[in-house]
Design an enzyme around this catalytic site. Sequence first.
Site, PDB file in Angstrom:
ATOM      1  N   PRO A  10      -9.533 -10.413   8.987  1.00  0.00           N
ATOM      2  CA  PRO A  10      -9.392 -11.481   8.008  1.00  0.00           C
ATOM      3  C   PRO A  10      -8.154 -11.357   7.128  1.00  0.00           C
ATOM      4  CG  PRO A  10     -11.210 -10.029   7.412  1.00  0.00           C
ATOM      5  CD  PRO A  10     -10.751  -9.623   8.773  1.00  0.00           C
ATOM      6  N   ARG A  18       1.276 -13.434   1.855  1.00  0.00           N
ATOM      7  CA  ARG A  18       0.205 -12.833   1.059  1.00  0.00           C
ATOM      8  C   ARG A  18       0.683 -11.532   0.412  1.00  0.00           C
ATOM      9  NH1 ARG A  18      -4.809  -9.356   3.338  1.00  0.00           N
ATOM     10  NH2 ARG A  18      -5.813  -8.980   1.339  1.00  0.00           N
ATOM     11  N   TYR A  23       2.067  -6.071   1.286  1.00  0.00           N
ATOM     12  CA  TYR A  23       2.053  -6.237   2.740  1.00  0.00           C
ATOM     13  C   TYR A  23       3.407  -6.567   3.358  1.00  0.00           C
ATOM     14  CZ  TYR A  23      -2.931  -6.274   1.818  1.00  0.00           C
ATOM     15  OH  TYR A  23      -4.184  -5.925   1.397  1.00  0.00           O
ATOM     16  N   ASN A  75      -6.258  -3.752  13.266  1.00  0.00           N
ATOM     17  CA  ASN A  75      -6.224  -3.810  11.810  1.00  0.00           C
ATOM     18  C   ASN A  75      -7.405  -4.693  11.405  1.00  0.00           C
ATOM     19  OD1 ASN A  75      -5.845  -4.274   9.100  1.00  0.00           O
ATOM     20  ND2 ASN A  75      -3.634  -4.488   9.257  1.00  0.00           N
ATOM     21  N   ALA A  78     -10.386  -6.441   5.714  1.00  0.00           N
ATOM     22  CA  ALA A  78     -11.531  -6.153   4.831  1.00  0.00           C
ATOM     23  C   ALA A  78     -12.771  -5.709   5.587  1.00  0.00           C
ATOM     24  CB  ALA A  78     -11.849  -7.379   3.977  1.00  0.00           C
ATOM     25  N   GLU A  99      -6.966   2.568  14.438  1.00  0.00           N
ATOM     26  CA  GLU A  99      -7.149   1.735  13.247  1.00  0.00           C
ATOM     27  C   GLU A  99      -5.826   1.726  12.486  1.00  0.00           C
ATOM     28  OE1 GLU A  99      -9.721   2.056   9.099  1.00  0.00           O
ATOM     29  OE2 GLU A  99     -10.399   3.171  10.848  1.00  0.00           O
ATOM     30  N   HIS A 101      -3.554   0.141   9.171  1.00  0.00           N
ATOM     31  CA  HIS A 101      -3.507  -0.553   7.878  1.00  0.00           C
ATOM     32  C   HIS A 101      -2.065  -0.553   7.392  1.00  0.00           C
ATOM     33  CE1 HIS A 101      -7.834  -0.658   7.634  1.00  0.00           C
ATOM     34  NE2 HIS A 101      -7.839   0.595   8.028  1.00  0.00           N
ATOM     35  N   ARG A 108      -5.513   2.869  -2.912  1.00  0.00           N
ATOM     36  CA  ARG A 108      -5.878   1.583  -3.520  1.00  0.00           C
ATOM     37  C   ARG A 108      -7.240   1.675  -4.189  1.00  0.00           C
ATOM     38  NH1 ARG A 108      -4.479  -3.251   0.229  1.00  0.00           N
ATOM     39  NH2 ARG A 108      -4.798  -4.310  -1.746  1.00  0.00           N
TER      40      ARG A 108
END
Length: 145
Positions: A10, A18, A23, A75, A78, A99, A101, A108
């Site tokens: 998402p 964004r 990012y 990725n 959320a 995975e 990110h 964070r």
Amino acid sequence: MSKFMLLNGPNLNLLGSREPEIYGSVTLEEIEKKLDSKASANGQELICFQSNAEHDLVEQIHLAKKEDVKFIIFNPGAFTHSSIAIRDALSGVGIPFIEVHISNIYSREDFRQKSFLSDIAEGVISGLGVEGYELALDSGIKKYS
């Protein structure tokens, strides 16, 4: 030729606009094109898929097994922190995955520091920006070509 899959969860469709301070400014389309070119240059096929819907990602993971995908770059966005369904799908198909990110999830908010997927992933790349996708692809090419 092996098939690899790039999955994005998402809000990753918003890359480039964004929160660029977190990012960056590269779009998902640019990431997909670059990885597809690199996969092709190495004799591999790359299937790209992004969805904001958990069930679509689960279905795509199931499809990966039917399509004989050898490796997944994922990725989960959320869903990293919330989706047991995606975890079960990945465990169920048994396809190795990394995975990825873009940001360092461990620096964070507290809720972003728990991943439901990391312990079943072949590896985790976090905080290296969009270059993390390329590193994951390089690893897949070396191991699953």
